[in-house]
Write a protein that holds these residues in place. Structure first.
Motif, short mmCIF file in Angstrom:
data_model
loop_
_atom_site.label_atom_id
_atom_site.label_comp_id
_atom_site.label_asym_id
_atom_site.label_seq_id
_atom_site.Cartn_x
_atom_site.Cartn_y
_atom_site.Cartn_z
N LEU A 262 0.73 -1.36 -0.09
CA LEU A 262 0.02 0.02 0.04
C LEU A 262 0.91 1.25 -0.10
O LEU A 262 0.36 2.32 -0.40
CB LEU A 262 -0.96 0.02 1.01
N GLY A 263 2.03 1.11 0.25
CA GLY A 263 3.04 2.29 0.39
C GLY A 263 3.41 2.61 -1.22
O GLY A 263 3.91 3.68 -1.19
N ASN A 264 3.15 1.92 -2.20
CA ASN A 264 3.08 2.43 -3.68
C ASN A 264 2.10 3.16 -3.96
O ASN A 264 2.13 3.69 -5.24
CB ASN A 264 3.37 1.18 -4.28
N MET A 265 1.10 3.33 -2.97
CA MET A 265 -0.25 4.20 -3.32
C MET A 265 0.33 5.66 -3.10
O MET A 265 -0.32 6.28 -2.41
CB MET A 265 -1.54 3.93 -2.91
N THR A 266 1.26 6.26 -4.28
CA THR A 266 1.75 7.53 -3.66
C THR A 266 0.76 8.70 -3.71
O THR A 266 1.21 9.67 -3.11
CB THR A 266 2.81 7.77 -4.69
N LYS A 279 -3.84 -7.44 12.10
CA LYS A 279 -2.91 -7.79 13.11
C LYS A 279 -1.49 -7.15 12.43
O LYS A 279 -1.39 -6.74 11.38
CB LYS A 279 -2.86 -9.18 13.43
N GLY A 280 -0.42 -7.67 13.21
CA GLY A 280 0.98 -7.30 12.89
C GLY A 280 1.52 -5.93 12.97
O GLY A 280 0.58 -5.20 13.73
N THR A 281 2.28 -5.45 12.32
CA THR A 281 2.78 -4.05 12.76
C THR A 281 2.21 -3.06 11.53
O THR A 281 1.85 -3.64 10.45
CB THR A 281 4.51 -3.92 12.62
N ILE A 282 2.44 -1.73 12.05
CA ILE A 282 2.26 -0.86 10.83
C ILE A 282 3.34 -0.55 10.00
O ILE A 282 4.47 -0.49 10.18
CB ILE A 282 1.94 0.62 11.54
N PRO A 283 2.95 -0.77 8.75
CA PRO A 283 4.07 -0.71 7.70
C PRO A 283 4.72 0.60 7.55
O PRO A 283 3.96 1.63 7.44
CB PRO A 283 3.41 -1.14 6.46
N GLU A 284 5.92 0.74 7.54
CA GLU A 284 6.54 2.02 7.30
C GLU A 284 6.49 2.40 6.28
O GLU A 284 6.60 3.87 6.09
CB GLU A 284 8.24 1.73 7.75
N THR A 285 6.12 1.86 5.36
CA THR A 285 6.01 2.28 4.11
C THR A 285 4.64 3.27 3.83
O THR A 285 4.92 4.36 3.18
CB THR A 285 5.83 1.11 2.76
N CYS A 287 3.60 5.11 6.26
CA CYS A 287 4.09 6.15 7.02
C CYS A 287 4.91 7.33 6.39
O CYS A 287 4.70 8.35 6.69
CB CYS A 287 4.81 5.86 8.60
N ARG A 288 5.45 6.62 5.40
CA ARG A 288 6.13 7.29 4.31
C ARG A 288 5.61 8.19 3.21
O ARG A 288 6.14 8.85 2.55
CB ARG A 288 7.56 6.90 3.82
N LEU A 289 4.34 7.74 2.91
CA LEU A 289 3.54 8.33 1.94
C LEU A 289 3.64 9.91 1.95
O LEU A 289 3.19 10.47 3.09
CB LEU A 289 2.16 7.96 1.88
N PRO A 290 3.81 10.28 0.61
CA PRO A 290 4.32 11.94 0.79
C PRO A 290 2.98 12.72 0.67
O PRO A 290 3.29 13.85 1.31
CB PRO A 290 5.06 11.94 -0.74
N ASN A 291 1.89 12.34 0.65
CA ASN A 291 0.63 13.10 0.74
C ASN A 291 -0.08 12.76 1.61
O ASN A 291 -1.44 13.25 1.94
CB ASN A 291 0.08 12.97 -0.62
N LEU A 292 0.37 11.82 2.62
CA LEU A 292 -0.72 11.25 3.61
C LEU A 292 -0.90 12.33 4.58
O LEU A 292 -0.26 12.80 5.29
CB LEU A 292 -0.12 10.14 4.45
N LYS A 293 -2.41 12.61 4.90
CA LYS A 293 -3.04 13.66 5.79
C LYS A 293 -3.69 12.75 7.11
O LYS A 293 -3.50 13.11 8.24
CB LYS A 293 -4.13 14.64 5.08
N VAL A 294 -4.51 11.70 6.68
CA VAL A 294 -5.18 11.06 7.63
C VAL A 294 -4.90 9.65 7.45
O VAL A 294 -4.88 8.64 6.47
CB VAL A 294 -6.77 11.13 7.12
#
Length: 987
Positions: A262-266, A279-285, A287-294
């Motif tokens: 999902l980190g590819n959905m820039t 479950k599992g961890t929150i992907p760091e990818t 958290c690095r999305l360049p336009n993520l607001k929410v």
């Protein structure tokens, strides 16, 4: 011969092309258009069509009508015009060139989908949103030109129209909030809609997995599948959707890990996958999305730490991760680079210090980190966060003093610092908290006195300062908090007497002053309140217990006060007070002497003051001994909604003290017997005549009262239902507002259940429950726009002579508007009553019909158990829902909660209805039934008919309960169990 043939050809051509030489307003097509609009104007009513005059101008000049160069109607937009009547079914028979048809929003002229619309072969846009249409949907396959299909906010039933997958030109597909369809699956061929940019299938009964083929729909910009029954893993193929800006999958049953792809959905701006089983961890990818607001992932089973990369975001405004299993520390610089609006990390296992720069952007509205293991002191910068609306840090290990300014932030509505180790006094800055609605600082080490300035925070509804080290008196100014519903001060070191001014708080519902050092008498004036829960135990109070408090069944609330006593006549008639001694005659004489001494001193003071003023000013001031607003000769605006046989003077003359039957949060209620022997109830709204030097808060209060009157009158005046109290008329002036209702001889449901005046059998209680449900179903489903009551509780349920219930008190009700509905139901102050409020409403101030369903479920539990909504047995900050949910794991436990006073053998029926109540009070509003469904369930449980616990409907509700019985197990999030984005995310 050739010339004849040429002439023949020319004649044929002329005949075929003759339409082009006929003026446009006289062509057959335009004639049909005119005919259609004549029919339409006659069929519909509403001021918005006032300019439609067929004799003065062509239809192309009508508002809402668009034509092409040939005068053919290509667009008809009637959205949001408050029209009613009947819309002609065969619109495209008369307007064949129609390309745009918008009928949605604030109209009331359709009951079912207009099936003739499917004949509009060139139609490109069809918008029927917010019309609350019912019935089934047709086959859309023939509408090949459709680009926009918006059928959101309706109530269609039957099968979902899979035929929409054949409409390959679709760009927008919106079926949001259509929860009556049969369960259906997203087909694999949905990916054939390659031009689709917006797909909103929220709350429309989709189940099964998300097809991987969705990854081929690369034109998508908005993908919303929330509020359904989707299962399985989130397909990694979603990562191929490079243009998607909004991805909403919340409120489903998805499991497994969140794909790192999902980190590819820039282009992503908004991601919400809350309330699933991830479950599992929150992907760091991500958290690095360049336009993520929410980013919202709350109510899952995620573990591990919050990725440190999140603090590097320059766009993030909302991070909601509550109710997971996250550990470690919060990234220290979170909020330093981004303008945060919402941070909710509650109900995790997070620890360490709090981020210091979270409000650096100056826009933070929500700061919610309750139920973790955070330690250290609150950063001083929090006291300067002027934008804050809600600040909740309860149930942590925080310590130190509360930052200066935090308690007096100008916009904050909820401050919750409970169950920590805070110390020091409550600062005087509390006087500046003009918007504060709820203040929770219980179970800390707060010391010093309770500042009188707290009385200036006049919007306070709840105060809990219990289990601290607060000393000194309760300030007499506390009576200025006219909206206060809950006051908990138990377990402190408060001394002096109970202030009489508490009796001025007419809305007070829960009052606990136990386990302090209070002295003196119990003020007789408190008898006017009779809250649902009161506790004065374990103090040093003395003197007689007021008779009406004893009659209210509150005797146990006075234990641990050795010097309290009761009179001989009271003790002989109330066995429950045998533990209290008789008030001795010397005590009574002493009391009488004290009264005489005070009276004589007061008279001397008054006489001296009058003589002084007479000498000083040379004239006497007239003493006004009556309320001028009661004058029968005053000028009033009057509006009636039913035929009445009385006038203003008769009502006014009967508004005397002996006819008062109660006080509510909004006014005094009188019982008035008319000359016709008819009896009515008159509510006089609280008002305050503004003096020359009135304060701004006085003016605000006056505006609120007028708004309350207008709301109640506008709603009740147009309602006709046997289970809604009837409003006859109202009288209104600048200083006095009166509402005249039908009188209910059996009072309210709370009195009937809890004061022991009558013994209600189960058939009667079931009749009451069904009547309330039918009244609410009418408000929610049978009006042009749903009405949300917002304060359903047992005291607002009135009972007629046959114990038929009537829903009353619409002073804070809200009419949902078709357009802008997400904002229209939002208020800045939490309304409603403690113990009945839906958790998501207490959290967001966003009222929905599901809030009323929740409150009804609480009332249903009262009917079944006979218990109050709040009792000491339930535990601190726990209510009847928590108590019931802890009991009903077994049949024996369910039987145990039933009211033992109910005669007859209806245990199976009562347990079954109890399960209905549990469904109504689910924390997740999506899982609550509608009031229409509740009515059906209660009809199935009619105690006057043979009860079949193995019936299909019974089995369905049992399965529902068994699958979700833990939904109401308390998780410590108190009134915030669903977080700020419960039913719909805030964007």
């Amino acid at each position: 011969m050739a010339s004849k043939f040429t002439l023949l050809i020319l004649f044929i051509l002329f005949f075929l092309l003759s339409d082009f030489f006929i003026p446009s307003d006289q062509s057959p097509t335009n004639s049909k258009q005119t005919e259609f609009f004549a029919v339409l104007k006659k069929s519909l009513s509403g001021d918005a069509l006032s300019d439609w005059n067929l004799t003065k101008k062509p239809v192309c000049n009508f508002s809402g009508v668009a034509c092409d160069d040939r005068g053919l109607v290509v667009g008809l937009d009637l959205s949001g015009r408050s029209l009613s009547g009947h819309f002609p079914p065969d619109v495209c028979k008369y307007i064949p060139a129609l390309r745009v048809l918008r009928l949605g929003g604030s109209n009331n002229f359709l009951d079912e989908f207009p099936h003739g619309v499917t004949n509009c072969s060139v139609l490109e846009e069809l918008n029927l949103s917010f019309l609350y249409l019912q019935g089934t949907l047709p086959d859309f396959s023939a509408m090949k030109s459709l680009r926009i299909l918006d059928l959101s906010y309706n109530a269609f039933r039957g099968n979902f129209p899979i035929s929409v997958t054949n409409l390959t030109n679709l760009e927008i597909l919106n079926f949001n909030e259509n929860g009556n369809f049969n369960l259906w699956k997203l087909p694999e061929n949905i990916s054939g809609l390659t031009k689709l940019k917006t797909m909103v299938l929220t709350t429309c009964m989709v189940y099964g997995p998300i097809p991987r083929s969705i990854g081929n729909m690369t034109s998508l910009v908005d993908l919303e599948l929330s509020g359904n029954f989707l299962v399985g893993r989130i397909p990694a193929q979603l990562g191929l959707l490079k243009n998607v800006r909004q991805l909403e999958l919340y409120y489903n049953q998805l499991f497994g890990e969140i794909p790192g792809e999902l980190g590819n959905m820039t282009a992503l701006v908004d991601v919400d996958m809350s309330v699933n089983q991830l479950k599992g961890t929150i992907p760091e990818t991500i958290c690095r999305l360049p336009n993520l607001k929410v980013l919202q992932l709350y109510n899952n089973s995620l573990s591990g730490e919050i990725p440190a990369a999140i603090e590097e975001s320059t766009t993030l405004t909302m991070l909601s991760l509550y109710d997971n299993f996250l550990t470690g520390q919060v990234p220290r610089n979170l909020g330093r680079l981004s303008p945060m609006l919402v941070l909710d990390l509650s109900e995790n296992n997070l620890s360490g210090p709090l981020p210091t720069d979270i409000c650096r952007g100056g826009r933070l509205l929500y700061f919610l980190i309750l139920d973790n293991s955070f330690s250290g002191e609150l950063p001083q910068s929090y006291g300067e966060c002027q934008s804050l609306l809600r600040f909740r840090v309860s149930n942590n290990r925080l310590e130190g003093s509360i930052p200066k300014g935090l308690l007096g932030l100008p916009h904050v509505s909820i401050l919750d610092l409970a169950n920590n180790n805070f110390s020091g006094p409550i600062g005087d800055s509390i006087a500046n908290a003009r918007n504060l609605s709820e203040l929770f600082i219980q179970s800390n080490k707060i010391s010093g006195v309770l500042p009188s300035g707290i009385s200036r925070a006049t919007k306070l509804v709840k105060i809990d300062l219990s289990k601290n080290l607060i000393s000194g008196p309760i300030p007499s100014e506390i009576g200025n908090l006219k909206r206060l519903n809950l006051l908990l001060l138990q377990g402190n070191k408060l001394s002096s007497s109970i202030p009489d001014s508490l009796s001025l708080i007419k809305s007070l519902n829960v009052l606990d002053l136990s386990n302090n050092l209070l002295t003196g008498n119990i003020p007789e004036s408190l008898c006017e309140l009779l809250p649902n829960s009161i506790n004065f135990s374990n103090n040093m109070l003395a003197g007689p217990i007021p008779l009406s408090l004893i009659k209210g069944g509150l005797v146990e609330s006075f234990s641990g006060n050795p010097n309290l006593c009761v009179s001989t006549e009271v003790k002989s008639s109330h066995k429950a007070i045998s533990n209290f001694p008789l008030c001795s005659k010397p005590y009574n004489r002493k009391k009488l002497n004290s009264i005489w001494a005070i009276s004589i001193s007061l008279m001397i003071f008054i006489v001296g003051a009058v003589l002084f003023l007479k000498r000083r000013f040379g004239k006497e001031k007239k003493v006004i001994e009556h309320d001028e607003t009661f004058s029968p000769n005053s000028s009033y605006e009057m509006k009636s909604f039913h035929r009445i046989s009385f006038d203003q003077r008769e009502i006014m003359e009967a508004m005397v003290e002996k006819n008062i039957i109660g006080h509510g949060a909004s006014g005094t209620v009188y019982k008035i017997e008319l000359k016709t022997n008819e009896v009515v109830a008159v509510k006089r709204l609280w008002s305050k005549k503004l003096e020359k030097n009135y304060s701004p808060s006085d003016y605000d209060d006056q505006l609120i009262l007028h708004k309350t009157l207008k709301t109640e009158v506008e709603i009740l005046g147009c309602i006709r239902h046997k289970n809604i109290v009837k409003l006859f008329c109202y009288f209104s002036s600048l200083d006095c507002n009166l509402l005249v209702y039908e009188y209910m001889p059996n009072g309210n449901l709370w009195d009937a259940l809890h004061k022991g005046w009558v013994s209600l059998d189960w058939p009667t209680r079931h009749q009451i429950a069904l009547g309330i449900a039918q009244g609410l179903a009418y408000l929610h489903h049978d009006l042009p726009r749903p009405i949300i009551h917002r304060d359903i509780k047992s005291t607002n349920i009135l009972l007629d002579v046959n114990y038929q219930p009537k829903v009353a008190d619409f002073g804070i009700a809200k009419v949902l508007q078709c357009l802008g509905a997400q904002d229209s139901a939002t208020t800045t102050v939490v309304a409603g009553t403690y113990g009945y409020l839906a958790p998501e409403y207490a959290y967001t101030s966003k009222a929905t019909t599901k809030c009323d369903v929740y409150s009804f479920g609480v009332v249903l539990m009262e009917l079944i158990t006979g218990r109050n909504t709040v009792e000491d047995e339930f535990g601190d900050n726990k209510n009847i829902i928590h108590w019931v949910s802890k009991k009903v794991d077994t049949r024996e436990g369910a039987i145990e909660v039933l009211d033992k006073r109910v005669p007859g053998s209806f245990k199976d029926e009562m347990v079954w209805v109890l399960r209905v109540a549990i469904r109504c009070t689910y924390k997740n509003p999506v899982l609550r039934p509608t009031m229409k469904e509740v009515v059906r369930l209660l009809i199935d449980a009619d105690p006057c008919k043979p009860f079949n616990s193995s019936s299909k409907s019974s089995q369905k509700i049992n399965d529902n309960i068994n699958d979700n019985i833990t939904m109401n197990k308390d998780t410590g999030h108190d009134s915030d169990v669903e977080g700020p984005l419960s039913s719909q995310p805030v964007h």
